[in-house]
Design a protein around this motif. Structure first.
Motif, PDB file in Angstrom:
ATOM      1  N   SER B  32       9.920   7.581  12.515  1.00 41.17           N
ATOM      2  CA  SER B  32       9.052   8.529  13.229  1.00 41.17           C
ATOM      3  C   SER B  32       7.636   8.477  12.671  1.00 41.17           C
ATOM      4  O   SER B  32       6.654   8.401  13.414  1.00 41.17           O
ATOM      5  CB  SER B  32       9.568   9.968  13.087  1.00 41.17           C
ATOM      6  N   THR B  33       7.542   8.526  11.340  1.00 43.80           N
ATOM      7  CA  THR B  33       6.240   8.528  10.680  1.00 43.80           C
ATOM      8  C   THR B  33       5.478   7.238  10.950  1.00 43.80           C
ATOM      9  O   THR B  33       4.296   7.255  11.329  1.00 43.80           O
ATOM     10  CB  THR B  33       6.436   8.685   9.156  1.00 43.80           C
ATOM     11  N   GLU B  34       6.151   6.099  10.763  1.00 41.80           N
ATOM     12  CA  GLU B  34       5.454   4.823  10.879  1.00 41.80           C
ATOM     13  C   GLU B  34       5.063   4.510  12.322  1.00 41.80           C
ATOM     14  O   GLU B  34       4.009   3.937  12.574  1.00 41.80           O
ATOM     15  CB  GLU B  34       6.294   3.684  10.284  1.00 41.80           C
ATOM     16  N   PRO B 230      10.169  -1.980  -0.644  1.00 49.95           N
ATOM     17  CA  PRO B 230       9.784  -0.956  -1.627  1.00 49.95           C
ATOM     18  C   PRO B 230       8.379  -0.409  -1.377  1.00 49.95           C
ATOM     19  O   PRO B 230       8.103   0.741  -1.717  1.00 49.95           O
ATOM     20  CB  PRO B 230       9.832  -1.698  -2.964  1.00 49.95           C
ATOM     21  N   LEU B 231       7.505  -1.216  -0.765  1.00 52.05           N
ATOM     22  CA  LEU B 231       6.156  -0.703  -0.476  1.00 52.05           C
ATOM     23  C   LEU B 231       6.229   0.411   0.563  1.00 52.05           C
ATOM     24  O   LEU B 231       5.422   1.345   0.558  1.00 52.05           O
ATOM     25  CB  LEU B 231       5.258  -1.828   0.046  1.00 52.05           C
ATOM     26  N   LEU B 232       7.212   0.306   1.453  1.00 57.38           N
ATOM     27  CA  LEU B 232       7.380   1.337   2.464  1.00 57.38           C
ATOM     28  C   LEU B 232       7.918   2.617   1.834  1.00 57.38           C
ATOM     29  O   LEU B 232       7.354   3.698   2.041  1.00 57.38           O
ATOM     30  CB  LEU B 232       8.316   0.834   3.576  1.00 57.38           C
ATOM     31  N   SER B 233       8.981   2.533   1.030  1.00 55.86           N
ATOM     32  CA  SER B 233       9.508   3.762   0.439  1.00 55.86           C
ATOM     33  C   SER B 233       8.478   4.400  -0.489  1.00 55.86           C
ATOM     34  O   SER B 233       8.289   5.615  -0.507  1.00 55.86           O
ATOM     35  CB  SER B 233      10.844   3.539  -0.266  1.00 55.86           C
ATOM     36  N   GLN B 234       7.746   3.544  -1.230  1.00 51.25           N
ATOM     37  CA  GLN B 234       6.688   4.051  -2.107  1.00 51.25           C
ATOM     38  C   GLN B 234       5.594   4.777  -1.303  1.00 51.25           C
ATOM     39  O   GLN B 234       5.155   5.861  -1.689  1.00 51.25           O
ATOM     40  CB  GLN B 234       6.084   2.862  -2.867  1.00 51.25           C
ATOM     41  N   SER B 235       5.178   4.197  -0.198  1.00 56.27           N
ATOM     42  CA  SER B 235       4.130   4.826   0.625  1.00 56.27           C
ATOM     43  C   SER B 235       4.581   6.183   1.140  1.00 56.27           C
ATOM     44  O   SER B 235       3.810   7.141   1.189  1.00 56.27           O
ATOM     45  CB  SER B 235       3.794   3.970   1.845  1.00 56.27           C
ATOM     46  N   GLU B 237       6.762   8.148  -0.214  1.00 57.25           N
ATOM     47  CA  GLU B 237       6.823   9.094  -1.329  1.00 57.25           C
ATOM     48  C   GLU B 237       5.458   9.739  -1.546  1.00 57.25           C
ATOM     49  O   GLU B 237       5.347  10.909  -1.857  1.00 57.25           O
ATOM     50  CB  GLU B 237       7.202   8.354  -2.615  1.00 57.25           C
ATOM     51  N   GLN B 238       4.412   8.912  -1.413  1.00 56.86           N
ATOM     52  CA  GLN B 238       3.077   9.401  -1.736  1.00 56.86           C
ATOM     53  C   GLN B 238       2.303   9.834  -0.506  1.00 56.86           C
ATOM     54  O   GLN B 238       1.143  10.217  -0.614  1.00 56.86           O
ATOM     55  CB  GLN B 238       2.325   8.307  -2.501  1.00 56.86           C
ATOM     56  N   GLY B 239       2.918   9.750   0.652  1.00 59.61           N
ATOM     57  CA  GLY B 239       2.229  10.157   1.872  1.00 59.61           C
ATOM     58  C   GLY B 239       1.070   9.247   2.230  1.00 59.61           C
ATOM     59  O   GLY B 239       0.072   9.670   2.793  1.00 59.61           O
ATOM     60  N   LYS B 240       1.211   7.955   1.886  1.00 58.17           N
ATOM     61  CA  LYS B 240       0.149   6.997   2.195  1.00 58.17           C
ATOM     62  C   LYS B 240       0.331   6.415   3.591  1.00 58.17           C
ATOM     63  O   LYS B 240       1.441   6.347   4.090  1.00 58.17           O
ATOM     64  CB  LYS B 240       0.229   5.830   1.202  1.00 58.17           C
ATOM     65  N   ASP B 241      -0.747   5.923   4.149  1.00 58.46           N
ATOM     66  CA  ASP B 241      -0.679   5.273   5.453  1.00 58.46           C
ATOM     67  C   ASP B 241      -0.273   3.816   5.267  1.00 58.46           C
ATOM     68  O   ASP B 241      -1.105   2.939   5.054  1.00 58.46           O
ATOM     69  CB  ASP B 241      -2.052   5.375   6.137  1.00 58.46           C
ATOM     70  N   PHE B 242       1.032   3.569   5.338  1.00 56.01           N
ATOM     71  CA  PHE B 242       1.586   2.226   5.114  1.00 56.01           C
ATOM     72  C   PHE B 242       1.012   1.204   6.086  1.00 56.01           C
ATOM     73  O   PHE B 242       0.676   0.084   5.716  1.00 56.01           O
ATOM     74  CB  PHE B 242       3.115   2.306   5.254  1.00 56.01           C
ATOM     75  N   VAL B 243       0.891   1.632   7.353  1.00 60.76           N
ATOM     76  CA  VAL B 243       0.451   0.703   8.393  1.00 60.76           C
ATOM     77  C   VAL B 243      -0.957   0.191   8.097  1.00 60.76           C
ATOM     78  O   VAL B 243      -1.289  -0.969   8.330  1.00 60.76           O
ATOM     79  CB  VAL B 243       0.524   1.385   9.772  1.00 60.76           C
ATOM     80  N   GLU B 245      -2.437   0.330   4.918  1.00 63.93           N
ATOM     81  CA  GLU B 245      -2.621  -0.231   3.578  1.00 63.93           C
ATOM     82  C   GLU B 245      -1.873  -1.530   3.316  1.00 63.93           C
ATOM     83  O   GLU B 245      -2.274  -2.305   2.460  1.00 63.93           O
ATOM     84  CB  GLU B 245      -2.242   0.804   2.522  1.00 63.93           C
ATOM     85  N   PHE B 246      -0.738  -1.734   3.997  1.00 62.73           N
ATOM     86  CA  PHE B 246       0.065  -2.903   3.658  1.00 62.73           C
ATOM     87  C   PHE B 246       0.383  -3.800   4.856  1.00 62.73           C
ATOM     88  O   PHE B 246       1.542  -4.063   5.151  1.00 62.73           O
ATOM     89  CB  PHE B 246       1.365  -2.460   2.975  1.00 62.73           C
ATOM     90  N   PRO B 247      -0.641  -4.284   5.546  1.00 64.05           N
ATOM     91  CA  PRO B 247      -0.378  -5.134   6.716  1.00 64.05           C
ATOM     92  C   PRO B 247       0.313  -6.451   6.354  1.00 64.05           C
ATOM     93  O   PRO B 247       0.830  -7.123   7.230  1.00 64.05           O
ATOM     94  CB  PRO B 247      -1.777  -5.377   7.310  1.00 64.05           C
ATOM     95  N   ASN B 248       0.334  -6.811   5.053  1.00 64.88           N
ATOM     96  CA  ASN B 248       0.979  -8.069   4.679  1.00 64.88           C
ATOM     97  C   ASN B 248       2.388  -7.888   4.136  1.00 64.88           C
ATOM     98  O   ASN B 248       3.002  -8.821   3.641  1.00 64.88           O
ATOM     99  CB  ASN B 248       0.142  -8.787   3.611  1.00 64.88           C
ATOM    100  N   SER B 249       2.879  -6.657   4.207  1.00 65.48           N
ATOM    101  CA  SER B 249       4.180  -6.391   3.606  1.00 65.48           C
ATOM    102  C   SER B 249       5.315  -6.824   4.522  1.00 65.48           C
ATOM    103  O   SER B 249       5.117  -7.140   5.695  1.00 65.48           O
ATOM    104  CB  SER B 249       4.298  -4.907   3.333  1.00 65.48           C
ATOM    105  N   ALA B 250       6.528  -6.788   3.968  1.00 65.45           N
ATOM    106  CA  ALA B 250       7.707  -7.279   4.696  1.00 65.45           C
ATOM    107  C   ALA B 250       8.023  -6.445   5.936  1.00 65.45           C
ATOM    108  O   ALA B 250       8.449  -6.975   6.960  1.00 65.45           O
ATOM    109  CB  ALA B 250       8.913  -7.272   3.752  1.00 65.45           C
TER     110      ALA B 250
END
Ligand SMILES: Nc1ncnc2c1ncn2[C@@H]1O[C@H](COP(=O)(O)OP(=O)(O)OP(=O)(O)O)[C@@H](O)[C@H]1O
Ligand SMILES: Nc1ncnc2c1ncn2[C@@H]1O[C@H](COP(=O)(O)OP(=O)(O)OP(=O)(O)O)[C@@H](O)[C@H]1O
Ligand code: SF4
Ligand SMILES: [Mg+2]
Ligand SMILES: [Mg+2]
Ligand SMILES: [Zn+2]
Lengths: 320, 270
Positions: B32-34, B230-235, B237-243, B245-250
């Motif tokens: 939902s968040t992502e 792990p970058l997703l679960s970490q984001s 946890e911290q309420g970061k905008d994964f989409v 910050e981490f466009p190169n992640s898995a």
């Protein structure tokens, strides 16, 4: 005050009072119509019947978590298997997750049915000393959805507690759905006289899960349910190839360890992520007999021993 | 709150998407968040309604847990996550005095609050409203579907993890959708495979392929596999905008592809 339901507002006059359902505190209380009708005077007779029925059960353990998918059912199943390895012990496993029963699959009992006997429902036996009961046994196909509102679920839980014929049992393990909802309230209320040894609370290491588990611990305090301890599941993953560990669900706020210290509850142990656990759940086999000497098995064993010690030391308390 | 009587507060919402799963912890709140973040980055105005009353996760996942909702003439003002007010959020988490309070409610009380959530939140104009639900098929779900039915939701996004234990619960959720007349937008398989950061070996910790197979067997669109990251679960946890910050992640390609498919499905209607 035994006649104030757990879900009643703060100034509830008591369901037995002449003001029941009519006082200003009753505005908006979910029990208002029942209380106003006067049928609630006196506790549900089922509570006594359940005590009678379960008098042949020595220890009752509730497996809880505020968070979904943290491994409650997996742990319940393994606790049951682990305890039943001692052939002198009789073990019973009851699944009260009415909307998402996982126990039949995890115990390899999918498609099994319960049978009516003279004195109630007969559970399904995995082994001579391991009996299982789940709403899953009452569904006719794997696609059947149980779309029930609270009251209907409560009726089912009452039946499960009152009408299943367990016989003489050393340990009754109750697997619950996630949250603090109808199912939990009902189990605790119906067992208020029969007594529960305590709750084992399952969490995963990350804060998203811990924040829900703190709520569950508050729930236990609120209903005076003793807490045996907390299990941290899915805690770290060892790569099978390079043997390095990674934190897939990172303990960003200190994990279960810090929460347990903060809230003064005991940490029973940590179980790592292990792909074989998921596999044995899917195939309905015991992980202990499949992979007897993995780190996860050892950790499960220590935790189970601690739970056994707790139960043997502690006399069953009535917390009503 | 005059407008709340006719439910006018949702009339400015174009597309309502429910995120469902019979199983707990499969990543409903995560997806939902992502998806909300991805739609926001595609220039859409997005609202998130969190109807998980016992375990609300969305406020933390968007780093909004310390915010409050306010009252206005047309009802509750949702919490805005960003300055541009492109994501708004309503959750029971904002109504609790203490974050650790347990919400120990039986069905009827939950139904009442969900009705209020559907009628009394002043969303204004939104392109998408994402509704995050608790696990199961019970009071919250029936109440949510009933309350949203007049607004003709676009459908339900079903989330599962690959294992049989989880797929079994999602099969039952499909039956729920059928019985309540809710269209299924598609199935997402989450936590599908994990690539070791040390040696790049992929381990299927929670098995693989169960969601895709279920979609095939039940004739429902399959929207993709989101790997364990792990970058997703970490984001989260911290309420970061994964989409962002981490466009190169898995996990990024899968998430953006799911959002893209949702946009495609929505466009003919708007
Ligand atoms: N330590 C572990 N390692 C690997 N997989 C695990 C582990 N513990 C649980 N699992 C898997 O995770 C999934 C979720 O576990 P489980 O169904 O027991 O959770 P639950 O808390 O009962 O979920 P629900 O809230 O839906 O009832 C299952 O597929 C299970 O096999
Ligand atoms: N693809 C992924 N990679 C890594 N971690 C993930 C992934 N998806 C979800 N998670 C993590 O798994 C946990 C469970 O996810 P989430 O809370 O979204 O599940 P849920 O289905 O909403 O649970 P509940 O049933 O309790 O509402 C969260 O901590 C989340 O950060
Ligand atoms: S309605 Fe019944 S339970 Fe609720 S406050 Fe009144 S007396 Fe108590
Ligand atoms: Mg379960
Ligand atoms: Mg959630
Ligand atoms: Zn590796």
């Amino acid at each position: 005050m035994a006649d104030v339901p757990i879900n009643a507002p703060q100034h509830c006059p008591g369901t037995g009072s002449t003001e029941a359902g009519k006082s200003s505190a009753c505005q908006g209380c979910p029990n208002q119509s029942i209380c106003a009708s006067g049928t609630m005077s006196g506790p549900d007779p089922a509570i006594e019947e359940i005590k009678e029925k379960l008098s042949s059960v020595k220890h009752k353990i509730l497996v809880l978590s505020g968070k979904g998918g943290v491994g409650k059912s997996t742990f319940s199943a393994h606790l049951a298997h682990g305890l039943a390895q001692d052939e002198s012990k009789e073990v019973a496993l009851l699944d009260v997750d009415i909307c998402g029963p996982s126990i039949p699959k995890m115990m390899g009992l999918e498609g099994e049915q319960v049978h009516q006997s003279g004195s109630g429902w007969s559970p399904v036996y995995v082994e001579d000393n391991l009996a299982v009961m789940s709403v899953g046994f009452l569904l006719s196909s794997p696609d059947d959805a149980v779309i029930w509102r609270g009251p209907k679920k409560n009726g089912m839980i009452k039946q499960f507690l009152r009408d299943v014929d367990w016989g003489e049992v050393d340990y009754l393990i109750i697997d619950t759905p996630p949250g603090t909802s109808d199912e939990h309230l009902s189990v605790v209320q119906y067992l208020s006289v029969a007594g529960i040894d305590g709750a084992v609370i399952i969490t995963t290491p990350q804060e998203v899960s811990l924040q829900d588990v703190r709520k569950e611990i508050n729930f236990c305090h609120k209903v005076k349910l003793p807490i045996i301890g907390v299990v941290e599941n899915m805690s770290g993953f060892i790569c099978p190839k390079c043997k390095n560990e990674s934190q897939i669900f990172p303990p960003t706020t200190g994990g279960a360890e810090k929460m347990c210290t903060d809230l003064n509850v005991s940490l029973l142990g940590k179980v790592p992520l292990d792909p074989n656990i998921g596999k044995s759940c899917d195939t309905g086999k015991s992980f202990f007999s499949e992979i007897p000497d993995s780190p996860a098995t050892l950790s499960y064993r220590t935790i189970i021993q601690r739970i056994q010690d707790y139960c043997e030391k502690k006399k069953v308390t009535c917390f009503s | 709150m005059e407008r709340s009587q006719d439910g006018g507060n949702l009339s400015g919402v174009q597309h309502i998407i429910l995120v469902l799963s019979g199983k707990g912890g499969v990543g409903k709140s995560t997806i939902s968040t992502e998806i909300a973040l991805a739609l926001r980055h595609a220039g859409k105005k997005v609202g998130i309604l969190d109807v998980d009353l016992c375990g609300p996760s969305i406020p933390r996942m968007l780093n909004a847990q310390s915010k409050d909702v306010h009252q206005c003439d047309s009802g509750w003002v949702p919490v805005y996550v960003d300055q541009e007010k492109s994501i708004s959020l309503m959750s029971i988490g904002f109504l609790l005095e203490h974050p650790d309070d347990a919400v120990v409610w039986r069905g009827p009380k939950k139904n009442a609050l969900i009705k209020q959530f559907a009628s009394d939140v002043a969303w204004g104009d939104l392109d998408f409203l994402i509704v995050d639900t608790p696990p199961g098929t019970s009071d919250e779900h029936i109440a949510t579907v009933d309350a949203l039915r007049p607004f003709n939701p676009m459908g339900a996004l079903l989330v599962t993890t690959p294992q049989a234990v989880s797929v079994g619960d999602v099969r039952r959720e499909l039956t729920f959708c059928k019985k309540t007349g809710l269209r299924v937008i598609g199935i997402v398989e989450n936590m599908s495979g994990y690539v070791c950061p040390h040696c790049t070996e992929c381990t299927n910790i929670f098995s693989k392929g169960g969601g895709e197979e279920l979609a095939r067997l039940s004739g429902v669109p399959f929207l993709g596999c989101v790997p364990l990251d792990p970058l997703l679960s970490q984001s989260l946890e911290q309420g970061k905008d994964f989409v962002q910050e981490f466009p190169n992640s898995a996990a990024y390609p899968a998430i953006s592809s799911i959002a893209r498919q949702i946009l495609d499905m929505a466009s003919p209607r708007s």
